[in-house]
Motif scaffolding. Structure first.
Motif, mmCIF file in Angstrom:
data_model
loop_
_atom_site.group_PDB
_atom_site.id
_atom_site.type_symbol
_atom_site.label_atom_id
_atom_site.label_comp_id
_atom_site.label_asym_id
_atom_site.label_seq_id
_atom_site.Cartn_x
_atom_site.Cartn_y
_atom_site.Cartn_z
ATOM 1 N N GLU A 173 0.861 -1.192 0.000
ATOM 2 C CA GLU A 173 0.000 0.000 0.000
ATOM 3 C C GLU A 173 0.899 1.245 0.000
ATOM 4 N N ARG A 213 -9.670 -12.187 -12.307
ATOM 5 C CA ARG A 213 -8.468 -12.171 -13.170
ATOM 6 C C ARG A 213 -8.724 -12.921 -14.487
ATOM 7 N N ARG A 222 -1.184 -4.233 -10.272
ATOM 8 C CA ARG A 222 -1.350 -5.504 -9.537
ATOM 9 C C ARG A 222 -1.783 -6.641 -10.474
ATOM 10 N N SER A 275 -1.854 -11.771 -5.558
ATOM 11 C CA SER A 275 -2.534 -12.967 -5.031
ATOM 12 C C SER A 275 -1.546 -13.866 -4.292
ATOM 13 N N TYR A 329 -0.747 -11.608 -0.930
ATOM 14 C CA TYR A 329 -1.843 -11.292 0.004
ATOM 15 C C TYR A 329 -2.636 -12.550 0.385
ATOM 16 N N GLN A 330 -2.992 -13.375 -0.608
ATOM 17 C CA GLN A 330 -3.782 -14.564 -0.296
ATOM 18 C C GLN A 330 -2.862 -15.736 0.083
ATOM 19 N N TYR A 367 -7.979 -4.285 3.007
ATOM 20 C CA TYR A 367 -6.563 -4.618 3.162
ATOM 21 C C TYR A 367 -5.760 -3.500 3.817
#
Ligand code: TYD
Length: 237
Positions: free
Chosen positions: A13, A75, A97, A102, A105-106, A159
């Protein structure tokens, strides 16, 4: 057949991705290239519909796997409707991004299994992988300060609300991807003035663009891959 270039921008961020993407798009357009600027989650009507579900936090109670599948669904539509057609007609696609968000973050901070994440990634991209990924590196504390300033009175999204420690793990994960895939990734330090960051990005992109499209936007036959990776080139910048 014309084959364009697919460049993704990643980072935490407040790394300044959108500013830098806009600057690079302007530079490339001045050189005569067709440039498509897009973003994730979103970028196509189907994916934008999913974006709201994810970023509002509506899917959060159902767990990280649900969110990862939603990102992958968005996506798949984005690649199919926007990215692949643009690259096939010879455009330069700049995407805010993509898969690495993915993965980080995931996969990493969401704690999902690598095999599950790889399977989702494969289905979502269906062979359309980035030619170059620019990772804008920012110290998470500074990044969060920038994101808060930029937001003004708007509420933080799903997030942005997370703890600094989580953002630090994400930074490490992006840097680990860059080390693991130096042919695809280049890390750009964003503590410098935005103009200097922009120059470093242009240098990283220029060699690839000239090799593929020529200075005036004409498609050219691909040349063999160079020995030095993208990371090597930017290191010299
Ligand atoms: P966005 O408002 O586009 O902000 P940013 O400027 O940070 O890109 O928010 C996208 C958020 O979604 C961001 O916090 C990262 C997250 N994200 C994932 O968790 N996984 C993904 O695959 C993608 C594309 C984004």
């Amino acid at each position: 057949m014309a084959r364009g270039i697919f460049i993704t921008f990643e980072g935490g961020e407040g790394a300044g991705k959108s500013t830098q993407i806009a600057r690079l798009a302007a530079t490339l357009r001045e050189l005569g290239h067709e440039v498509v600027v897009t973003r994730e989650p979103g970028g196509s009507p189907g994916a934008e519909a999913v974006r709201h579900v994810i970023l509002s936090g509506a899917a959060e109670p159902f767990g990280p796997a649900m969110e990862a599948i939603l990102f992958a669904a968005a996506r798949a539509d984005h690649v199919d409707q926007v990215i692949r057609p643009a690259v096939e007609r010879g455009a330069i696609v700049l995407c805010d991004r993509f898969i690495d968000s993915s993965r980080v973050y995931q996969g990493v901070t969401g704690g999902l299994e690598p095999a599950f994440m790889q399977a989702l990634e494969k289905v979502a991209v269906a062979g359309t992988m980035p030619d170059l990924t620019v990772i804008l590196d920012v110290d998470p504390a500074e990044g969060m300060r920038r994101a808060t300033r930029r937001r003004g009175d708007e509420a933080a999204d799903r997030y942005e609300k997370e703890a600094l420690e989580v953002h630090r793990r994400r930074r490490d994960a992006f840097l680990a991807i860059a080390r693991a895939e130096p042919q695809r990734c280049v890390v750009v330090d964003t503590t410098r003035a935005p103009t200097k960051v922009a120059t470093a990005i242009v240098r990283a992109v220029q060699a690839l663009v000239t090799r593929r499209l020529g200075a005036g936007g004409r498609a050219q036959a691909p040349r063999p891959v160079e020995k030095t990776g993208a990371a090597g080139k930017a290191g010299a910048a």
